[in-house]
Design an enzyme around this catalytic site. Structure first.
Site, short mmCIF file in Angstrom:
data_model
loop_
_atom_site.label_atom_id
_atom_site.label_comp_id
_atom_site.label_asym_id
_atom_site.label_seq_id
_atom_site.Cartn_x
_atom_site.Cartn_y
_atom_site.Cartn_z
N PRO A 160 -2.58 7.07 0.65
CA PRO A 160 -2.27 7.77 -0.47
C PRO A 160 -0.81 7.20 -1.18
O PRO A 160 0.08 6.82 -0.48
CB PRO A 160 -1.80 9.04 0.26
CG PRO A 160 -1.78 8.90 1.60
CD PRO A 160 -2.69 7.59 1.98
N ASN A 161 -0.71 7.44 -2.32
CA ASN A 161 0.54 7.07 -3.34
C ASN A 161 0.82 5.64 -3.24
O ASN A 161 1.34 5.08 -4.17
CB ASN A 161 1.87 7.60 -2.57
CG ASN A 161 1.68 9.00 -2.40
OD1 ASN A 161 1.34 9.72 -3.42
ND2 ASN A 161 1.86 9.63 -1.15
N TYR A 202 9.91 0.20 -2.24
CA TYR A 202 8.64 -0.75 -2.33
C TYR A 202 8.36 -2.15 -2.99
O TYR A 202 7.31 -2.44 -3.21
CB TYR A 202 7.30 0.42 -2.45
CG TYR A 202 7.53 1.43 -1.46
CD1 TYR A 202 7.20 1.25 -0.07
CD2 TYR A 202 7.82 2.73 -2.04
CE1 TYR A 202 7.12 2.36 0.65
CE2 TYR A 202 7.57 4.03 -1.14
CZ TYR A 202 7.51 3.51 0.27
OH TYR A 202 7.40 4.69 1.36
N ASN A 209 -3.25 -0.07 5.45
CA ASN A 209 -1.94 0.64 4.94
C ASN A 209 -2.26 2.10 4.77
O ASN A 209 -2.40 2.24 3.60
CB ASN A 209 -1.33 0.04 3.66
CG ASN A 209 0.32 0.50 3.44
OD1 ASN A 209 0.65 1.55 4.02
ND2 ASN A 209 0.95 0.02 2.73
N HIS A 258 2.85 -2.21 6.55
CA HIS A 258 3.58 -1.57 5.72
C HIS A 258 4.37 -2.15 4.89
O HIS A 258 4.84 -3.44 5.35
CB HIS A 258 4.45 -0.27 6.39
CG HIS A 258 3.79 0.40 7.11
ND1 HIS A 258 2.98 1.47 6.94
CD2 HIS A 258 3.43 0.50 8.61
CE1 HIS A 258 2.24 2.01 7.78
NE2 HIS A 258 2.62 1.45 8.91
N ARG A 263 6.61 3.36 -8.02
CA ARG A 263 7.18 4.36 -7.05
C ARG A 263 8.18 3.94 -6.43
O ARG A 263 8.08 2.92 -5.69
CB ARG A 263 5.80 4.39 -6.39
CG ARG A 263 6.23 5.38 -5.04
CD ARG A 263 5.04 5.18 -4.01
NE ARG A 263 5.27 5.83 -2.80
CZ ARG A 263 4.86 5.93 -1.59
NH1 ARG A 263 4.27 4.86 -1.33
NH2 ARG A 263 4.93 6.57 -0.53
N ALA A 308 1.46 7.56 4.28
CA ALA A 308 1.93 8.66 5.08
C ALA A 308 1.16 9.20 6.09
O ALA A 308 1.48 9.83 7.23
CB ALA A 308 2.66 9.75 4.14
N ARG A 366 13.68 3.34 8.77
CA ARG A 366 13.44 4.64 7.96
C ARG A 366 13.89 5.82 8.77
O ARG A 366 14.25 5.90 10.01
CB ARG A 366 12.40 4.30 6.78
CG ARG A 366 12.57 3.09 5.98
CD ARG A 366 11.31 2.96 5.23
NE ARG A 366 11.46 4.15 4.23
CZ ARG A 366 10.47 4.54 3.54
NH1 ARG A 366 9.07 3.85 3.64
NH2 ARG A 366 10.52 5.35 2.50
N GLU A 379 -2.28 -2.90 11.33
CA GLU A 379 -1.60 -1.90 10.54
C GLU A 379 -0.61 -2.53 9.67
O GLU A 379 0.30 -3.55 10.10
CB GLU A 379 -0.90 -0.72 11.60
CG GLU A 379 -0.02 0.13 10.79
CD GLU A 379 0.73 0.83 11.83
OE1 GLU A 379 0.46 0.93 13.18
OE2 GLU A 379 1.98 1.63 11.30
C1 DQA Z 1 4.33 2.71 3.81
C2 DQA Z 1 5.28 3.66 4.64
C3 DQA Z 1 5.00 4.91 4.81
O1 DQA Z 1 5.94 5.60 5.60
C4 DQA Z 1 4.91 5.72 3.47
O2 DQA Z 1 4.48 7.02 3.58
C5 DQA Z 1 4.11 5.21 2.46
C6 DQA Z 1 4.19 3.62 2.53
C7 DQA Z 1 4.60 1.27 3.27
O3 DQA Z 1 3.75 0.65 3.05
O4 DQA Z 1 5.85 0.99 3.64
O5 DQA Z 1 3.40 5.54 1.51
O6 DQA Z 1 3.10 2.91 4.14
#
Ligand code: DQA
Length: 144
Positions: free
Chosen positions: A10-11, A23, A74, A100, A18, A77, A107, A98
């Site tokens: 998501p996102n 990011y 990835n 990110h 964003r 959240a 964080r 995994e």
């Molecule tokens: C994320 C880190 C997550 O905590 C966050 O909710 C994201 C992006 C990252 O790529 O740094 O949406 O996965």
């Protein structure tokens, strides 16, 4: 030729717009190109996907069982909340890295918990878009 699913949650479709201070300015399309280049270099096939929907992500993980040799995930959240994604990974028994962009451990406290890490081969975080080719190289090594 080994095949990898690179699944973004998501996102992440909004990357580049964003919170660029967290990011970076790189878009998801830019990241897809980085991944294609790394895959060509290593002679791998990749499928690149993004969904804002937890159920759709679970379906893609299930389908990966017959289509791919490993997954780079990835989960955004959902990393910090989703027992269902964790169970999906356990169910398909494929190696998962995994990933990110940000260093989730530097964080907020709630980002320090990862349900994905409990079933992942390894975790790469904090290197921005460069983490994606790193994860492809790491998964390629693991698949040798
Ligand atoms: C994320 C880190 C997550 O905590 C966050 O909710 C994201 C992006 C990252 O790529 O740094 O949406 O996965």
């Amino acid at each position: 030729m080994a095949s990898i699913l690179i699944l973004n949650g998501p996102n992440l479709n909004l990357l580049g717009q964003r919170q660029p201070e967290v990011y970076g300015a790189t878009t998801l399309a830019d990241i897809e190109r980085l991944c294609e280049a790394k895959a060509d270099e290593l002679n791998l096939t990749i499928e690149f996907a993004q969904s804002n929907d937890e159920g759709a992500m679970i379906d893609l993980i299930h389908q990966a069982r017959d289509r791919h040799d490993g997954i780079i995930l990835n989960a955004g959240a959902y990393t910090h909340t989703s027992v269902a994604l964790m169970d999906a990974i356990s169910s398909v028994a494929l190696p998962v890295i995994e990933l990110h962009l940000s260093n989730i451990h530097a964080r907020e406290e709630f980002r320090h918990t990862s349900y994905i890490a409990k079933v992942a081969l390894g975790v790469i975080c904090g290197f921005g878009a460069a983490g994606y080719p790193m994860a492809i190289a790491a998964l390629n090594e693991a698949l040798q």
